[in-house]
Design a protein around this motif. Sequence first.
Motif, mmCIF file in Angstrom:
data_model
loop_
_atom_site.group_PDB
_atom_site.id
_atom_site.type_symbol
_atom_site.label_atom_id
_atom_site.label_comp_id
_atom_site.label_asym_id
_atom_site.label_seq_id
_atom_site.Cartn_x
_atom_site.Cartn_y
_atom_site.Cartn_z
ATOM 1 N N PRO A 90 -15.295 3.754 12.688
ATOM 2 C CA PRO A 90 -16.754 3.748 12.840
ATOM 3 C C PRO A 90 -17.492 4.708 11.893
ATOM 4 O O PRO A 90 -18.693 4.567 11.686
ATOM 5 C CB PRO A 90 -16.970 4.168 14.307
ATOM 6 C CG PRO A 90 -15.693 3.842 14.990
ATOM 7 C CD PRO A 90 -14.624 4.062 13.960
ATOM 8 N N ARG A 91 -16.796 5.648 11.319
ATOM 9 C CA ARG A 91 -17.446 6.591 10.397
ATOM 10 C C ARG A 91 -17.781 5.929 9.054
ATOM 11 O O ARG A 91 -18.677 6.390 8.354
ATOM 12 C CB ARG A 91 -16.551 7.808 10.176
ATOM 13 C CG ARG A 91 -16.367 8.623 11.439
ATOM 14 C CD ARG A 91 -15.302 9.697 11.258
ATOM 15 N NE ARG A 91 -15.024 10.349 12.504
ATOM 16 C CZ ARG A 91 -15.459 11.569 12.836
ATOM 17 N NH1 ARG A 91 -16.214 12.246 11.994
ATOM 18 N NH2 ARG A 91 -15.148 12.084 13.996
ATOM 19 N N TRP A 92 -17.019 4.906 8.695
ATOM 20 C CA TRP A 92 -17.248 4.168 7.449
ATOM 21 C C TRP A 92 -17.173 2.670 7.754
ATOM 22 O O TRP A 92 -16.315 1.956 7.232
ATOM 23 C CB TRP A 92 -16.199 4.553 6.407
ATOM 24 C CG TRP A 92 -16.261 5.996 6.036
ATOM 25 C CD1 TRP A 92 -17.096 6.578 5.129
ATOM 26 C CD2 TRP A 92 -15.448 7.054 6.567
ATOM 27 N NE1 TRP A 92 -16.855 7.929 5.068
ATOM 28 C CE2 TRP A 92 -15.848 8.248 5.934
ATOM 29 C CE3 TRP A 92 -14.417 7.116 7.517
ATOM 30 C CZ2 TRP A 92 -15.265 9.483 6.218
ATOM 31 C CZ3 TRP A 92 -13.838 8.336 7.804
ATOM 32 C CH2 TRP A 92 -14.262 9.503 7.161
ATOM 33 N N PRO A 93 -18.078 2.157 8.574
ATOM 34 C CA PRO A 93 -17.955 0.786 9.068
ATOM 35 C C PRO A 93 -18.117 -0.295 8.001
ATOM 36 O O PRO A 93 -17.623 -1.404 8.178
ATOM 37 C CB PRO A 93 -19.068 0.678 10.118
ATOM 38 C CG PRO A 93 -20.083 1.699 9.690
ATOM 39 C CD PRO A 93 -19.280 2.826 9.090
ATOM 40 N N ASP A 94 -18.798 0.024 6.905
ATOM 41 C CA ASP A 94 -19.062 -0.995 5.893
ATOM 42 C C ASP A 94 -18.031 -1.031 4.765
ATOM 43 O O ASP A 94 -18.130 -1.858 3.863
ATOM 44 C CB ASP A 94 -20.460 -0.788 5.288
ATOM 45 C CG ASP A 94 -21.544 -0.903 6.345
ATOM 46 O OD1 ASP A 94 -21.365 -1.699 7.297
ATOM 47 O OD2 ASP A 94 -22.546 -0.182 6.246
ATOM 48 N N LEU A 95 -17.061 -0.125 4.807
ATOM 49 C CA LEU A 95 -16.060 -0.074 3.739
ATOM 50 C C LEU A 95 -14.836 -0.902 4.108
ATOM 51 O O LEU A 95 -14.397 -0.883 5.265
ATOM 52 C CB LEU A 95 -15.619 1.373 3.486
ATOM 53 C CG LEU A 95 -16.687 2.363 3.025
ATOM 54 C CD1 LEU A 95 -16.056 3.730 2.790
ATOM 55 C CD2 LEU A 95 -17.385 1.871 1.766
ATOM 56 N N PRO A 96 -14.244 -1.604 3.137
ATOM 57 C CA PRO A 96 -12.963 -2.265 3.401
ATOM 58 C C PRO A 96 -11.924 -1.210 3.769
ATOM 59 O O PRO A 96 -11.920 -0.114 3.195
ATOM 60 C CB PRO A 96 -12.605 -2.933 2.072
ATOM 61 C CG PRO A 96 -13.841 -2.909 1.253
ATOM 62 C CD PRO A 96 -14.692 -1.790 1.759
ATOM 63 N N LEU A 97 -11.052 -1.530 4.720
ATOM 64 C CA LEU A 97 -10.008 -0.614 5.170
ATOM 65 C C LEU A 97 -8.655 -1.038 4.615
ATOM 66 O O LEU A 97 -8.233 -2.182 4.793
ATOM 67 C CB LEU A 97 -9.933 -0.597 6.704
ATOM 68 C CG LEU A 97 -8.710 0.079 7.325
ATOM 69 C CD1 LEU A 97 -8.687 1.569 7.011
ATOM 70 C CD2 LEU A 97 -8.680 -0.159 8.840
ATOM 71 N N VAL A 98 -7.994 -0.101 3.937
ATOM 72 C CA VAL A 98 -6.605 -0.277 3.530
ATOM 73 C C VAL A 98 -5.845 0.878 4.170
ATOM 74 O O VAL A 98 -6.295 2.024 4.133
ATOM 75 C CB VAL A 98 -6.448 -0.245 1.996
ATOM 76 C CG1 VAL A 98 -4.973 -0.339 1.599
ATOM 77 C CG2 VAL A 98 -7.237 -1.380 1.354
ATOM 78 N N GLN A 99 -4.718 0.581 4.787
ATOM 79 C CA GLN A 99 -3.927 1.656 5.381
ATOM 80 C C GLN A 99 -2.523 1.622 4.821
ATOM 81 O O GLN A 99 -2.064 0.604 4.301
ATOM 82 C CB GLN A 99 -3.928 1.572 6.897
ATOM 83 C CG GLN A 99 -3.176 0.401 7.488
ATOM 84 C CD GLN A 99 -3.123 0.473 9.006
ATOM 85 O OE1 GLN A 99 -3.827 1.254 9.648
ATOM 86 N NE2 GLN A 99 -2.271 -0.341 9.601
ATOM 87 N N GLY A 100 -1.858 2.759 4.926
ATOM 88 C CA GLY A 100 -0.505 2.817 4.401
ATOM 89 C C GLY A 100 0.168 4.131 4.716
ATOM 90 O O GLY A 100 -0.362 4.975 5.427
ATOM 91 N N GLY A 101 1.350 4.256 4.146
ATOM 92 C CA GLY A 101 2.118 5.475 4.364
ATOM 93 C C GLY A 101 3.430 5.398 3.632
ATOM 94 O O GLY A 101 3.740 4.407 2.973
ATOM 95 N N ARG A 102 4.171 6.478 3.769
ATOM 96 C CA ARG A 102 5.489 6.501 3.156
ATOM 97 C C ARG A 102 6.562 6.416 4.253
ATOM 98 O O ARG A 102 6.370 6.941 5.344
ATOM 99 C CB ARG A 102 5.677 7.736 2.279
ATOM 100 C CG ARG A 102 5.716 9.071 2.962
ATOM 101 C CD ARG A 102 6.127 10.187 1.999
ATOM 102 N NE ARG A 102 7.544 10.212 1.754
ATOM 103 C CZ ARG A 102 8.235 9.519 0.830
ATOM 104 N NH1 ARG A 102 7.679 8.720 0.025
ATOM 105 N NH2 ARG A 102 9.517 9.630 0.710
ATOM 106 N N SER A 103 7.629 5.691 3.961
ATOM 107 C CA SER A 103 8.789 5.561 4.834
ATOM 108 C C SER A 103 8.379 5.097 6.234
ATOM 109 O O SER A 103 7.818 4.010 6.381
ATOM 110 C CB SER A 103 9.560 6.885 4.862
ATOM 111 O OG SER A 103 10.842 6.700 5.407
ATOM 112 N N ASN A 104 8.623 5.908 7.264
ATOM 113 C CA ASN A 104 8.254 5.504 8.618
ATOM 114 C C ASN A 104 6.756 5.208 8.720
ATOM 115 O O ASN A 104 6.343 4.311 9.452
ATOM 116 C CB ASN A 104 8.645 6.597 9.619
ATOM 117 C CG ASN A 104 8.220 6.252 11.026
ATOM 118 O OD1 ASN A 104 8.768 5.349 11.641
ATOM 119 N ND2 ASN A 104 7.228 6.967 11.525
ATOM 120 N N GLY A 105 5.941 5.938 7.973
ATOM 121 C CA GLY A 105 4.502 5.678 7.977
ATOM 122 C C GLY A 105 4.158 4.305 7.433
ATOM 123 O O GLY A 105 3.183 3.675 7.866
ATOM 124 N N ALA A 106 4.955 3.825 6.489
ATOM 125 C CA ALA A 106 4.765 2.468 5.964
ATOM 126 C C ALA A 106 5.072 1.433 7.046
ATOM 127 O O ALA A 106 4.386 0.409 7.149
ATOM 128 C CB ALA A 106 5.660 2.238 4.749
#
Length: 197
Positions: free
Chosen positions: A87-103
């Motif tokens: 909700p802090r950046w509602p108009d921006l496209p969201l990409v999420q990720g991580g390394r290893s277990n975070g991926a």
Amino acid sequence: MEVMTPRGPAVVEVDEPERARLLLVLTHGSAGGVDAPDLLAVRDAALERGAVVARVMQAFRIAGARAPGSPDRQDEAWAAVLSELRPRWPDLPLVQGGRSNGARVACRTAKRVGAAAVVALAFPLHPPGKPERSRADELRGAGVDVLVVNGDRDPFGVPDPVDAARLVIMPGEGHDLKKDPARVGEVVAEWIFHYAL
């Protein structure tokens, strides 16, 4: 900032550009932190191109655990963090990720949190020496396009190109992707801005 989850507090470090074009949320591996060389390089490259970058230290690590616990519990805590950030950046496209277990977490929760794409650094395809215990179904089940960046010497294996939208294999790199983290950052930033914008 601190975000309370059902598994305890998570801590989020946010870097914002002057003009934001995308929200990138990243997390660490099982025993690591958000200051891993590849995560910092991705932050720097994405920030330079206009991404708000949020690096999340997950609740299990804040609690001092080296193992994340069950996938369901970890995914529940991750979704709580994203419900606070989104909700802090509602108009921006969201990409999420991580390394290893975070991926793995990013792949498993992508659709649930409304991510447009996933960045999987050093995706642990299988436990070392146990290729029969493949986790490729997590990549295939993400429900969004996934960029995978793995080293060709990763003891956790390298995913098959058909299981990701794009697979980049870094020569001479192991699981830590620390020989040329700047290159990892460039690959990720180029892909997310080409893909998401």
